[in-house]
Scaffold this active site. Structure first.
Site, short mmCIF file in Angstrom:
data_model
loop_
_atom_site.label_atom_id
_atom_site.label_comp_id
_atom_site.label_asym_id
_atom_site.label_seq_id
_atom_site.Cartn_x
_atom_site.Cartn_y
_atom_site.Cartn_z
CB SER A 208 -13.26 16.40 -9.80
OG SER A 208 -13.72 15.14 -9.38
CE LYS A 255 -13.55 9.63 -0.81
NZ LYS A 255 -14.32 8.66 -1.60
CG ASP A 291 -17.89 8.52 -2.21
OD1 ASP A 291 -17.83 9.09 -3.32
OD2 ASP A 291 -16.94 8.52 -1.40
P1 NAP Z 1 -9.18 2.24 0.47
O1 NAP Z 1 -9.90 2.91 1.60
O2 NAP Z 1 -7.71 2.35 0.37
O3 NAP Z 1 -9.58 0.67 0.52
C1 NAP Z 1 -9.10 -0.24 -0.40
C2 NAP Z 1 -9.58 -1.63 -0.05
O4 NAP Z 1 -9.11 -2.50 -1.09
C3 NAP Z 1 -9.04 -2.18 1.26
O5 NAP Z 1 -10.00 -3.03 1.83
C4 NAP Z 1 -7.81 -2.98 0.79
O6 NAP Z 1 -7.44 -4.01 1.65
C5 NAP Z 1 -8.36 -3.57 -0.48
N1 NAP Z 1 -7.31 -4.01 -1.37
C6 NAP Z 1 -6.29 -3.29 -1.88
N2 NAP Z 1 -5.52 -4.07 -2.67
C7 NAP Z 1 -6.07 -5.32 -2.63
C8 NAP Z 1 -5.73 -6.54 -3.24
N3 NAP Z 1 -4.67 -6.66 -4.04
N4 NAP Z 1 -6.51 -7.62 -2.99
C9 NAP Z 1 -7.58 -7.51 -2.18
N5 NAP Z 1 -7.96 -6.38 -1.58
C10 NAP Z 1 -7.22 -5.28 -1.81
O7 NAP Z 1 -9.74 2.74 -0.92
P2 NAP Z 1 -11.25 3.19 -1.26
O8 NAP Z 1 -11.43 4.63 -1.03
O9 NAP Z 1 -12.17 2.25 -0.55
O10 NAP Z 1 -11.31 2.96 -2.84
C11 NAP Z 1 -11.30 1.65 -3.39
C12 NAP Z 1 -11.51 1.76 -4.88
O11 NAP Z 1 -12.84 2.22 -5.15
C13 NAP Z 1 -10.59 2.80 -5.55
O12 NAP Z 1 -9.41 2.22 -5.98
C14 NAP Z 1 -11.41 3.33 -6.70
O13 NAP Z 1 -11.07 2.62 -7.85
C15 NAP Z 1 -12.82 2.98 -6.32
N6 NAP Z 1 -13.64 4.22 -6.11
C16 NAP Z 1 -14.42 4.60 -7.15
C17 NAP Z 1 -15.21 5.72 -7.03
C18 NAP Z 1 -16.10 6.10 -8.18
O14 NAP Z 1 -16.60 7.23 -8.22
N7 NAP Z 1 -16.34 5.20 -9.10
C19 NAP Z 1 -15.21 6.48 -5.85
C20 NAP Z 1 -14.39 6.06 -4.79
C21 NAP Z 1 -13.61 4.92 -4.94
P3 NAP Z 1 -6.30 -3.79 2.79
O15 NAP Z 1 -6.93 -2.90 3.83
O16 NAP Z 1 -6.03 -5.17 3.26
O17 NAP Z 1 -5.13 -3.14 2.10
#
Ligand code: NAP
Length: 449
Positions: A208, A255, A291
């Site tokens: 960003s 967030k 988002d």
């Molecule tokens: P978050 O709130 O930490 O949530 C992560 C989720 O993934 C949770 O449900 C977690 O499960 C699950 N998870 C983690 N490791 C796992 C595994 N090995 N197997 C299965 N499930 C797993 O993170 P978030 O903000 O939602 O972000 C998630 C991803 O979205 C980020 O890593 C990023 O790459 C992507 N993202 C992309 C953008 C974009 O602009 N493209 C924007 C935001 C996010 P548990 O709760 O059981 O740990």
């Protein structure tokens, strides 16, 4: 120097603007007066004979001609609803929002010859227009000044003092991490340079700052975007207030805390339960969520009945919200059944385990976990979990081609990389933070993709 006064009618833009101009020995212009001069017709007559739709292009023409003007400009109350106007006003300028309570505005504009824009009673019209215009005013403003119950000369003094900027160089408090060279760059910023940043932990990998700083340069804004990397969101907000920060992009893990700390949230952030965009207007904090727009836009036009979201965290919540807005039936699949059910229950959709993808047979899959990110060779789905023709959108954006997307492409699926979400949420976020609309092609170009 260019100082632009925006805000609702009756907030004192012309009176205060003339005072500021006189004290700074600058010329003063009023965009409504320029429209009248250009057309030879009074504004009430333009509205009465041809309506608001005829007035706005005239106003736009006048404002476009002021991009290089140096002096004080007072604008009409609806001018900054048009992002093209904001772009011209922001070029080389400081935009000051004048605010007053609706009751005071009604008193001040009583007896005016301006026609009603809504057909409502004056009190209702002011309240309704202030509500709809507020996000546009806050986005377009660098400085917010309250004029209610104050004398114009005091307001003019405050504007001049605040346009002069910070008393000392920008320096982040102890406890914040910065990449090498960034502290030195911040120390060289001018006193009036508007400050923005990314609030997260970790945040130093974020793209960003590069993106925003390139956009500020492109639009002639005296602004800089930096890193607010700290594990405690309270510390981030204190630092932002101390430094007079205008806007923050908010990422993991802040967030939910950003939403909780806000005075005002848009309906999307409230429904998703998280905010990724924060604007400060004095001490007032307004948050929003862009988002979900980043998930929705690349899928618009994809006809589907069943969609699956993999994961149950913050990005998954935004994805569920976006998919429901497209009219899809949504099932949340996650490794933790309780979390999947809790997220699904908030939005009235189905939940299950990741292996349930066989049973659901979705036409759209949105992957919202970190699996497959930066060197992680894993994919949550095997080729046999996907049917040819399925649209697979991986929100992970480093690398661009993730293991899941490679699996999906080999299986004959349509793939959408996470960079698409990044670009569309950034276009929307830039609009929320600055009032300037950037199209996705420009955003791709600035990102160098
Ligand atoms: P978050 O709130 O930490 O949530 C992560 C989720 O993934 C949770 O449900 C977690 O499960 C699950 N998870 C983690 N490791 C796992 C595994 N090995 N197997 C299965 N499930 C797993 O993170 P978030 O903000 O939602 O972000 C998630 C991803 O979205 C980020 O890593 C990023 O790459 C992507 N993202 C992309 C953008 C974009 O602009 N493209 C924007 C935001 C996010 P548990 O709760 O059981 O740990």
């Amino acid at each position: 120097m260019k100082v632009v006064l925006i805000g609702y009618r009756g907030t004192g833009k012309t009176t205060v603007g003339k005072m500021v101009a006189r004290r700074l020995s600058l010329p003063f212009l009023d965009t409504d007066a320029l429209v009248e001069e250009m057309t030879g017709i009074s504004i009430p007559t333009i509205f009465a004979s041809a309506g608001e739709a005829a007035f706005r292009p005239l106003e736009r023409e006048v404002i476009a001609s002021l991009a290089d003007f140096r002096g004080v400009i007072a604008t009409g109350g609806g001018a900054v609803l048009d992002p093209e106007n904001v772009r011209a006003l922001r070029t080389g300028g400081t935009v000051v929002l004048l605010e007053a309570d609706p009751e005071e505005v009604v008193t001040r504009i009583a007896g005016s010859d301006r026609p009603s824009l809504t057909g409502l009673q004056p009190e209702e019209e002011v309240q309704s227009l202030l509500r709809t215009r507020r996000p546009f005013y806050l986005a377009a403003a660098d400085i917010c000044v309250r004029t209610g119950g104050r004398r114009p000369d005091g307001v003019a003094d405050e504007i001049i003092a605040r346009c002069a900027g910070r008393p000392g160089p920008v320096s982040l408090p102890a406890g914040f991490s910065l990449p090498s060279g960034e502290a030195e760059r911040l120390a060289t910023l001018g006193p009036a340079t508007g400050l923005y940043g990314i609030a997260g932990h970790p945040a130093l990998h974020s793209r960003s700052p590069l993106l925003y700083n390139a956009l500020f340069a492109r639009y002639g804004m005296d602004a800089a975007y930096t890193f607010f990397d700290h594990p405690d969101f309270g510390a981030v907000l204190n630092a932002a207030r101390l430094l007079g920060v205008r806007g923050l992009s908010v990422t993991i893990p802040h967030k939910e805390a950003a939403l909780a700390a806000s005075d005002e949230a848009d309906r999307h952030a409230a429904a998703i339960g998280a905010a990724n965009t924060l604007i400060l207007c004095g001490d007032h904090v307004r948050v929003s969520n862009t988002d979900w727009v980043g998930v929705r836009r690349p899928l618009e036009g994809v006809a589907a009945e069943r969609a699956v979201v993999l994961g149950a965290g913050g990005a998954a919540a935004a994805a569920v919200y976006a998919l429901l807005s497209l009219g899809y039936g949504v099932t949340v699949l996650a490794r933790d059944a309780g979390k999947a059910e809790a997220l699904a229950a908030r939005f009235g959709c189905e939940a299950g385990a990741i292996r349930d993808i066989d049973r659901v047979r979705p036409e759209v899959v949105v992957h919202a976990t970190p699996v497959g990110m930066a060197g992680d060779p894993r994919s949550l789905l095997a080729p046999e979990d996907l049917r040819p023709g399925t649209t697979v959108f991986d929100l992970v954006y480093t690398p661009k081609e993730t293991p899941l997307l490679r699996t999906a492409a080999a299986r004959g699926c349509r793939t959408i990389p996470g960079t698409e979400m990044f670009v569309y949420q950034a276009c929307e976020q830039f609009l929320h933070m600055t009032g300037i609309r950037v199209d996705d092609l420009t955003m791709w170009e600035v990102l160098g993709e």
